[in-house]
Design a protein around this motif. Structure first.
Motif, PDB file in Angstrom:
ATOM      1  N   GLU A 214      -0.476  -3.568  -8.362  1.00  0.00           N
ATOM      2  CA  GLU A 214      -0.209  -4.897  -7.794  1.00  0.00           C
ATOM      3  C   GLU A 214       1.089  -5.471  -8.357  1.00  0.00           C
ATOM      4  N   SER A 215       1.745  -6.356  -7.605  1.00  0.00           N
ATOM      5  CA  SER A 215       3.035  -6.922  -8.007  1.00  0.00           C
ATOM      6  C   SER A 215       3.075  -8.433  -7.838  1.00  0.00           C
TER       7      SER A 215
ATOM      8  N   ALA B 253      -1.544 -10.098 -14.451  1.00  0.00           N
ATOM      9  CA  ALA B 253      -0.481  -9.791 -15.398  1.00  0.00           C
ATOM     10  C   ALA B 253       0.810 -10.377 -14.846  1.00  0.00           C
ATOM     11  N   ASP B 254       1.659 -10.932 -15.704  1.00  0.00           N
ATOM     12  CA  ASP B 254       2.979 -11.342 -15.237  1.00  0.00           C
ATOM     13  C   ASP B 254       3.920 -10.131 -15.317  1.00  0.00           C
ATOM     14  N   ARG B 255       5.198 -10.336 -15.026  1.00  0.00           N
ATOM     15  CA  ARG B 255       6.131  -9.209 -14.994  1.00  0.00           C
ATOM     16  C   ARG B 255       6.080  -8.416 -16.305  1.00  0.00           C
TER      17      ARG B 255
ATOM     18  N   GLU C 168       4.820  -4.524 -16.853  1.00  0.00           N
ATOM     19  CA  GLU C 168       5.637  -3.509 -17.532  1.00  0.00           C
ATOM     20  C   GLU C 168       4.891  -2.935 -18.737  1.00  0.00           C
ATOM     21  N   ASN C 169       4.212  -3.812 -19.481  1.00  0.00           N
ATOM     22  CA  ASN C 169       3.444  -3.323 -20.633  1.00  0.00           C
ATOM     23  C   ASN C 169       2.331  -2.383 -20.197  1.00  0.00           C
TER      24      ASN C 169
ATOM     25  N   GLY D 160      12.619  -2.233 -11.251  1.00  0.00           N
ATOM     26  CA  GLY D 160      12.509  -2.387 -12.708  1.00  0.00           C
ATOM     27  C   GLY D 160      11.822  -1.199 -13.359  1.00  0.00           C
ATOM     28  N   LEU D 161      10.712  -0.759 -12.784  1.00  0.00           N
ATOM     29  CA  LEU D 161       9.967   0.361 -13.373  1.00  0.00           C
ATOM     30  C   LEU D 161      10.783   1.653 -13.286  1.00  0.00           C
ATOM     31  N   TYR D 162      11.515   1.792 -12.162  1.00  0.00           N
ATOM     32  CA  TYR D 162      12.353   2.988 -12.007  1.00  0.00           C
ATOM     33  C   TYR D 162      13.409   3.041 -13.111  1.00  0.00           C
TER      34      TYR D 162
END
Lengths: 634, 634
Positions: B379-380, B578-580, B584-585, B613-615
């Motif tokens: 989810e995003s 979760a926030d951004r 990421e965490n 961002g994840l890429y």
């Protein structure tokens, strides 16, 4: 009242506004993509030279006018008048009257003469007899395929009209969805060569583009069983579009009818005929090899009956929200880039099918000029970073040298090749070389289906390059009718005696030496060190052709093996596919340049190389899809 | 003999090898994912303490043993003995005998005491009376939802057993295909928040993950009509997995039964109950607002009847080639990351559903430790580059200050919030703050379904954080039973008199002020400049909540409008997402780290930001899919 009938009401009113009051309109209906207008005054209609064009432009439809059956001249009287109107030089060979629709099919050696300047002679015919003429070419070389297809369609004419009427109503139904999307689903030929098949889908329409097989030890089919393909019923497909007749694009088109498909197959006329030829041969070979074919020949006939031939460049409604235009792809006879315009200016997708961007002897290079195109689905057969081929001029030089040297040794040249494609290209090259004295005048024996395929080529000169077309129009100059060409009609006895005789050239199927008469030729010529075996087609992994290229010296024949003593050569410049450079040129000069390119129909590395190459070169979004993926464009 | 029956034959033989000869096996069958063994010697079976565990490990199946009906003690006699065996402190409130299956359902305040150490007490019960005990918790706070679900399932027990048997046979059928692929199709929640729905497909199996709605002016549904979804028939779906009960994931689960779906819904037990509560409320609201609901309440009952509750961490066969494991997602009660193991080690896909990676008062943070996982569907919601939220400690501090300041002004605090999620979190925070004297002891009024949702939370303490769970186990310490909490049961009269009275705190649905009693509270408190309106939930575009955040001063109420004089505050640290940073965490510490991430369930920019961002951060393949695309992973 259905939405189609309501729409026809409007169309009728618009026709009535345009047509002078003294011309009666008795019926208006759709047959496939065409609007058919029935009139009790066909002669007046024909006299009003500009009327049909005005109606077509006003209604934005393709229009056919037919006479009401009871105003027609009797066929016997009509025949006489028609033959008076058509100039003798047209070479009419047959007239066929269809009173149910008021059509007369005129078969002639020179259809252009029957048509006349801007259709003048055709209009004269209608003015005289009321009948609506339809013109077809008498094959300059007798073709069983063309004859069978024409006879079959004649016999099924009524059934076919029902099909067309049903398809016409489907095409012109009201769209049901307010939603907007355009998607492509890959069912085959992704990261592989073979089994081409895609679904193009919108909220209202699902179109299958190609349906080929993937030859190999166990033949693989495209993923037709997926729910998004035919898994939810073959009748959920609105239309099938066939880019060309090669088996890796067309072999399983007849299978669709076995699965219950009952809709149209859009393709060019030669593609329709060649599909018939090649799929029937595919069934024969399956039977010969003791395999169970996936369908029987009845299904091939269904496919032909459901084919709706289109000409290059004609914009055709094939669904409420989709217009199809076929463009010359330069690959084989009738091959077409299929351009889809979706919605009213919403989106455009073009499927290249197989393309050759350079001009060849036989074909003009592929068209890459479109009103609009956002996504291109592009073949990648030679998309690899090192897939550069010899240019045709050098390849021809090499062929001439090879023939000359072999002749000087008193040997023969055996060229295994597919029946449709390279064979005719080589015929044109050899004919010219002989005519210009570059090689000696040798007999060129055509074996397998090459002769028949050549006859089909001769029937459709409009699909060939200007040069070859013009030569076919001038009967005396038809390159395929040159004296050198001889059709092998006997069996192995004839082959053996030819092989034992004077030097010659043999073009024989199959192109990769997997079965076909080429295997017999190997038996008779294989141990002759003075003769040459020349490959011009791509030799796939695992085929006998590839093994011989790799140095195999013992070739299996009917009775044991033959020690291969022939000189083995490979000529790589005669491809029907653009090479890496050609694919890049196709995209570079494409007008307009698309936003996205899906690189398909190539080995994994070729597709990925091309995808990455186009991305870096043109900064467009490129993909190397896998099979069974769905991409959404809007 | 069907492939399932053949397979059961083998299973029977393996059981016979393991079970001592004096224990008879009268039948073996599947019920859902479980293997049920019927025996005429249930007492001996129970005495053989280790036997079930040994069988489960040998057969790699979940095993239930049931007595043959004719060896059972009479219910009256059994009841007496059972109550003797179970310690008094267990607080048994109900015993329910099902002679058809030899099961006795024991409802108790302390299920742990009924079970005993390692199940000792349960085995004792069977040894004594032969019946197979099943234990459920007596809701510590009376819950209509839980009671209704349990009564309904009791009444439908026979029907349900038929369903489970059918599902069991489906799960254990022989796979039909030699092919191998794993695909995910997006039907909703891509580049948007709402209407979660995915198809996970293999050659043998099609699984629907979630089926939510997208609230808005015209409610949007996921693309269920696509042929690759339910367009080819709802029965082409083998299983449905529901990650949690919020309507954007669950609202249209009952609709599937209207479309003819008749298979299992896998989810946690609280998700099943909350789905019942929230979908019935969804139907009520539709009716209130004069909209036609997409299904009726009968379909909610069907969904509950077809639910197969799973516990976190249990690996469960749900298809011949798919094992499902649910893991705590930390988002709301019963929320689950759904992990699919496909084939025998072939591939693993995890769907995050909605996740909160940090621990909150109510829930442990999401699990991100898996045996294997190649693709994560993540989810995003707060995936945007600036989507960082206040941490919970600061948010709690801000809430305490806000309550204190408002109280000092002699005002009240109105907090609009969804019934399931933030409401219970705030209750725990407020209860502690009062207990520790950080805020004055004010009454906290719970309006809308908040009280009922809280009762469901109390019924499933095992799904809550250790701290809250332990406090619920100790009845006197249950935070939800604190004196301050008052359930608003009257109508607007009660609300008006509360608003006119002493300072208080009100938690009321809906969270975005789109209908619900919160609108009435605005009518009574809106013009009081001493009171505070505090938002804790995300306020979507177009909602009254968002408009008030943006400064609207005139609020529509039943009779006209109210001039909003309240102090409007937003507290953003209580999210269930979760926030951004949290997302990421989650990925950074994930074990193992996946190869591919599909970023879904976020606005277009949030999904694309997170994907990019994840890429860049982890050099993995990431995607921000659109709806109606299909991705192939193998």
């Amino acid at each position: 009242m259905s939405t189609v009938d309501k729409q026809l009401e409007t169309v009728r009113a618009e026709i009535a506004e345009e047509v002078p009051p003294d011309i009666s309109i008795s019926d208006v209906k759709y047959e496939g993509p065409e609007l058919v207008i029935y009139t009790r005054d066909p002669k007046k209609f024909a006299r009003n030279g500009d009327l049909i064009r005005r109606l077509a432009s006003k209604l934005r439809k393709r229009i056919t006018v037919r006479p009401d059956p009871d105003v027609l001249a009797r066929p016997e009287d009509a025949e006489e008048r028609i033959l008076e109107v058509i100039p003798e030089e047209a070479g009419v060979t047959d007239l066929e009257f269809h009173p149910e629709t008021g059509e007369v099919v005129i078969q002639a050696r020179k259809p252009g003469v029957v048509i006349g300047r801007h259709g003048k002679t055709l209009r004269e015919i209608t003015q005289e007899v009321g009948w609506t003429p339809e013109v077809v070419r008498t094959p300059p070389i007798e073709s069983t395929t063309v004859e069978n297809v024409r006879n079959f369609l004649k016999q099924e004419r009524e059934d076919r009209r029902d099909i067309l009427e049903r398809v016409g109503r489907q095409i012109h139904r009201e769209p049901m969805s307010d939603d907007e999307y355009v998607r492509v689903t890959t069912l085959g030929c992704c990261r592989e060569v073979g089994r081409s098949a895609f679904i193009l889908s919108t909220p209202d329409t699902r179109i299958l583009v190609d349906c080929g097989n993937k030859p190999g030890a166990t033949e693989e089919q495209p993923y037709l069983q997926l729910p998004e393909a035919l898994g939810s019923g073959a009748s959920t497909i609105d239309a099938v579009v066939l880019t060309h007749a090669h088996l890796d694009h067309a072999a399983l088109i007849p299978l669709l009818f076995e699965y219950g498909y009952d809709g149209p197959i859009y393709c060019t006329e030669p593609t329709r005929d060649l599909m018939g030829l090649l799929t029937l041969d595919y069934l024969d070979r399956a039977a010969d090899e003791g395999r169970t074919p996936p369908y029987d020949s009845e299904m091939v006939r269904e496919a032909i009956k459901h084919a709706i031939p289109l000409e290059y460049g004609d914009v055709t409604d094939i669904a409420p929200d989709v217009k199809l235009t076929l463009h010359d792809a330069g690959h084989v006879l009738g091959s077409a880039i299929s351009h889809f315009h979706i919605g009213d200016g919403l989106y455009n997708v073009a499927f290249s099918g197989d393309v050759q961007y350079d001009d060849t002897r036989l074909f003009d290079g592929a068209v890459n000029d479109f009103p609009r195109v956002e996504t291109l689905v592009l073949e990648s057969t030679y998309g690899g970073r090192n897939d550069y081929q010899t240019d045709q001029e050098d390849a021809e030089r090499k062929l001439i040298d090879l023939v000359t040297e072999t002749y000087d040794r008193d040997g023969s040249v055996l060229i295994p090749t597919a029946a449709v494609g390279r064979a005719q290209e080589l015929m044109v090259v050899l004919e010219e070389a002989m005519r210009e004295g570059e090689i000696p005048e040798l007999p060129v024996y055509l074996d397998g289906m090459i002769w028949e395929a050549t006859a089909v080529h001769s029937t459709y000169p409009e699909f060939l390059s200007d040069d070859v077309r013009d030569r076919i129009f001038d009967e005396a100059d038809n390159p395929f009718l040159a004296d050198a060409f001889e059709h092998v009609e006997g069996g192995d006895d004839e082959r053996e005696s030819i092989a034992d005789g004077d030097p010659c050239i043999v073009l024989s199927t199959t192109g990769m030496l997997e079965g076909g008469p080429a295997r017999s030729w190997l038996e008779y010529l294989g141990d002759d060190a003075d003769s040459t075996l020349a490959f011009v087609d791509y030799q796939a992994k695992g085929t006998l052709g590839r093994r011989i290229q790799n140095g195999w010296g013992e070739v299996p024949v009917d009775d044991g093996t033959v020690d291969l003593e022939m000189d083995v050569q490979t000529l790589d410049g005669f491809s029907g596919h653009a090479d890496r450079q050609g694919l890049e040129n196709f995209v570079r000069t494409m007008n307009p340049r698309p936003d996205k390119v899906l690189c398909v129909h190539g080995d994994e590395s070729a597709s990925q190389d091309l995808s990455s190459g186009l991305y870096h070169e043109f900064n467009m979004r490129t993909f190397a899809p896998q099979n069974m993926e769905t991409f959404r464009f809007i």
